[in-house]
Design a protein around this motif. Structure first.
Motif, PDB file in Angstrom:
ATOM      1  N   SER A 127       0.826  -1.209   0.000  1.00 35.84           N
ATOM      2  CA  SER A 127       0.000   0.000   0.000  1.00 35.84           C
ATOM      3  C   SER A 127       0.865   1.266   0.000  1.00 35.84           C
ATOM      4  O   SER A 127       0.519   2.246  -0.653  1.00 35.84           O
ATOM      5  CB  SER A 127      -0.976   0.007   1.175  1.00 35.84           C
ATOM      6  OG  SER A 127      -0.287   0.057   2.400  1.00 35.84           O
ATOM      7  N   GLU A 128       1.999   1.242   0.709  1.00 40.00           N
ATOM      8  CA  GLU A 128       2.910   2.391   0.678  1.00 40.00           C
ATOM      9  C   GLU A 128       3.497   2.577  -0.722  1.00 40.00           C
ATOM     10  O   GLU A 128       3.617   3.698  -1.222  1.00 40.00           O
ATOM     11  CB  GLU A 128       4.055   2.199   1.682  1.00 40.00           C
ATOM     12  CG  GLU A 128       3.639   2.331   3.130  1.00 40.00           C
ATOM     13  CD  GLU A 128       4.758   1.926   4.084  1.00 40.00           C
ATOM     14  OE1 GLU A 128       4.880   2.590   5.134  1.00 40.00           O
ATOM     15  OE2 GLU A 128       5.504   0.963   3.793  1.00 40.00           O
ATOM     16  N   PHE A 129       3.864   1.478  -1.347  1.00 43.18           N
ATOM     17  CA  PHE A 129       4.408   1.508  -2.703  1.00 43.18           C
ATOM     18  C   PHE A 129       3.384   2.094  -3.682  1.00 43.18           C
ATOM     19  O   PHE A 129       3.699   2.979  -4.484  1.00 43.18           O
ATOM     20  CB  PHE A 129       4.803   0.084  -3.116  1.00 43.18           C
ATOM     21  CG  PHE A 129       5.356  -0.034  -4.497  1.00 43.18           C
ATOM     22  CD1 PHE A 129       6.692   0.253  -4.755  1.00 43.18           C
ATOM     23  CD2 PHE A 129       4.557  -0.441  -5.546  1.00 43.18           C
ATOM     24  CE1 PHE A 129       7.204   0.145  -6.034  1.00 43.18           C
ATOM     25  CE2 PHE A 129       5.063  -0.554  -6.833  1.00 43.18           C
ATOM     26  CZ  PHE A 129       6.399  -0.259  -7.076  1.00 43.18           C
ATOM     27  N   LYS A 135       1.316   9.290  -5.950  1.00 46.17           N
ATOM     28  CA  LYS A 135       1.779  10.660  -5.685  1.00 46.17           C
ATOM     29  C   LYS A 135       2.780  11.125  -6.752  1.00 46.17           C
ATOM     30  O   LYS A 135       2.744  12.275  -7.187  1.00 46.17           O
ATOM     31  CB  LYS A 135       2.437  10.760  -4.303  1.00 46.17           C
ATOM     32  CG  LYS A 135       1.457  10.745  -3.166  1.00 46.17           C
ATOM     33  CD  LYS A 135       0.711  12.059  -3.143  1.00 46.17           C
ATOM     34  CE  LYS A 135      -0.145  12.176  -1.916  1.00 46.17           C
ATOM     35  NZ  LYS A 135      -1.125  13.243  -2.055  1.00 46.17           N
ATOM     36  N   LEU A 136       3.671  10.243  -7.176  1.00 52.69           N
ATOM     37  CA  LEU A 136       4.644  10.604  -8.207  1.00 52.69           C
ATOM     38  C   LEU A 136       3.960  10.869  -9.541  1.00 52.69           C
ATOM     39  O   LEU A 136       4.340  11.805 -10.263  1.00 52.69           O
ATOM     40  CB  LEU A 136       5.714   9.515  -8.346  1.00 52.69           C
ATOM     41  CG  LEU A 136       6.695   9.428  -7.190  1.00 52.69           C
ATOM     42  CD1 LEU A 136       7.584   8.202  -7.317  1.00 52.69           C
ATOM     43  CD2 LEU A 136       7.527  10.692  -7.068  1.00 52.69           C
ATOM     44  N   GLU A 138       0.917  11.981  -9.856  1.00 44.97           N
ATOM     45  CA  GLU A 138       0.242  13.275  -9.662  1.00 44.97           C
ATOM     46  C   GLU A 138       1.247  14.416  -9.784  1.00 44.97           C
ATOM     47  O   GLU A 138       0.940  15.445 -10.392  1.00 44.97           O
ATOM     48  CB  GLU A 138      -0.453  13.317  -8.289  1.00 44.97           C
ATOM     49  CG  GLU A 138      -1.661  12.424  -8.192  1.00 44.97           C
ATOM     50  CD  GLU A 138      -2.186  12.276  -6.763  1.00 44.97           C
ATOM     51  OE1 GLU A 138      -1.578  12.845  -5.812  1.00 44.97           O
ATOM     52  OE2 GLU A 138      -3.198  11.577  -6.591  1.00 44.97           O
ATOM     53  N   LEU A 139       2.429  14.247  -9.213  1.00 41.39           N
ATOM     54  CA  LEU A 139       3.469  15.273  -9.316  1.00 41.39           C
ATOM     55  C   LEU A 139       3.848  15.482 -10.788  1.00 41.39           C
ATOM     56  O   LEU A 139       3.931  16.614 -11.264  1.00 41.39           O
ATOM     57  CB  LEU A 139       4.700  14.867  -8.498  1.00 41.39           C
ATOM     58  CG  LEU A 139       5.914  15.784  -8.628  1.00 41.39           C
ATOM     59  CD1 LEU A 139       5.592  17.199  -8.149  1.00 41.39           C
ATOM     60  CD2 LEU A 139       7.103  15.203  -7.876  1.00 41.39           C
ATOM     61  N   ARG A 140       4.068  14.382 -11.508  1.00 41.40           N
ATOM     62  CA  ARG A 140       4.426  14.484 -12.924  1.00 41.40           C
ATOM     63  C   ARG A 140       3.348  15.245 -13.691  1.00 41.40           C
ATOM     64  O   ARG A 140       3.642  16.152 -14.473  1.00 41.40           O
ATOM     65  CB  ARG A 140       4.631  13.087 -13.518  1.00 41.40           C
ATOM     66  CG  ARG A 140       4.994  13.115 -15.006  1.00 41.40           C
ATOM     67  CD  ARG A 140       5.133  11.733 -15.581  1.00 41.40           C
ATOM     68  NE  ARG A 140       3.865  11.022 -15.528  1.00 41.40           N
ATOM     69  CZ  ARG A 140       3.740   9.711 -15.450  1.00 41.40           C
ATOM     70  NH1 ARG A 140       4.789   8.921 -15.402  1.00 41.40           N
ATOM     71  NH2 ARG A 140       2.542   9.147 -15.430  1.00 41.40           N
ATOM     72  N   ALA A 141       2.093  14.879 -13.457  1.00 40.27           N
ATOM     73  CA  ALA A 141       0.984  15.548 -14.159  1.00 40.27           C
ATOM     74  C   ALA A 141       0.926  17.031 -13.821  1.00 40.27           C
ATOM     75  O   ALA A 141       0.721  17.874 -14.712  1.00 40.27           O
ATOM     76  CB  ALA A 141      -0.346  14.872 -13.806  1.00 40.27           C
TER      77      ALA A 141
END
Length: 145
Positions: A127-129, A135-136, A138-141
């Motif tokens: 789940s952490e992975f 999140k990554l 979302e950051l890229r987008a």
């Protein structure tokens, strides 16, 4: 020397955290990819083709966030290795279509356990992975506008 308020400390840079994590991730992949004869960029290209065979070079570039100048030499090496073919699109000569060869298709089986082996090498729960990956993305987008 760890001052969270100092914006110019290396360890306070998000870009460095991403960059150094990416380097470590690539190091983890290297021995696994050596087993199947691929570099990391070649592996990413093959992932796209295993998912979506018969795509244009432009589409591959979109999926991998690479320009054709970077992608073309990579594709030439995969073609020389007998894993893909490249051919002009009969309907639009401007497009080059990339297809897997039988050897390229067969390599998918050899690569099947790589994601699980990578996931097992970290100290993160599933789940952490998944949360970090989300999140990554979302950051890229958000960085792309």
């Amino acid at each position: 020397m760890n001052d969270p308020e100092n914006p110019l400390l290396l360890d306070n840079q998000l870009c460095f955290a991403l960059y150094s994590a990416s380097l470590q991730m690539t190091k983890l992949y290297k021995p696994l990819l050596d087993e199947i004869g691929l570099t990391y960029p070649q592996y990413l290209t093959m992932l796209v083709l295993w998912e979506e065979d018969g795509v244009s070079v432009g589409r591959l570039g979109e999926r991998l966030f690479l320009d054709s100048g970077t992608l073309t030499p990579l594709l030439k090496r995969l073609e020389k290795a007998g894993l893909i073919t490249r051919a002009r699109n009969a309907e639009d000569e401007r497009q080059v279509i990339v297809r897997l060869t039988p050897a390229g298709q067969a390599l998918k089986t050899a690569a099947q356990d790589i994601p699980l082996r990578i996931a097992a090498s970290g100290d993160m729960s599933a789940s952490e992975f998944l949360s970090l990956r989300k999140k990554l993305k979302e950051l890229r987008a958000s960085l792309m506008g």
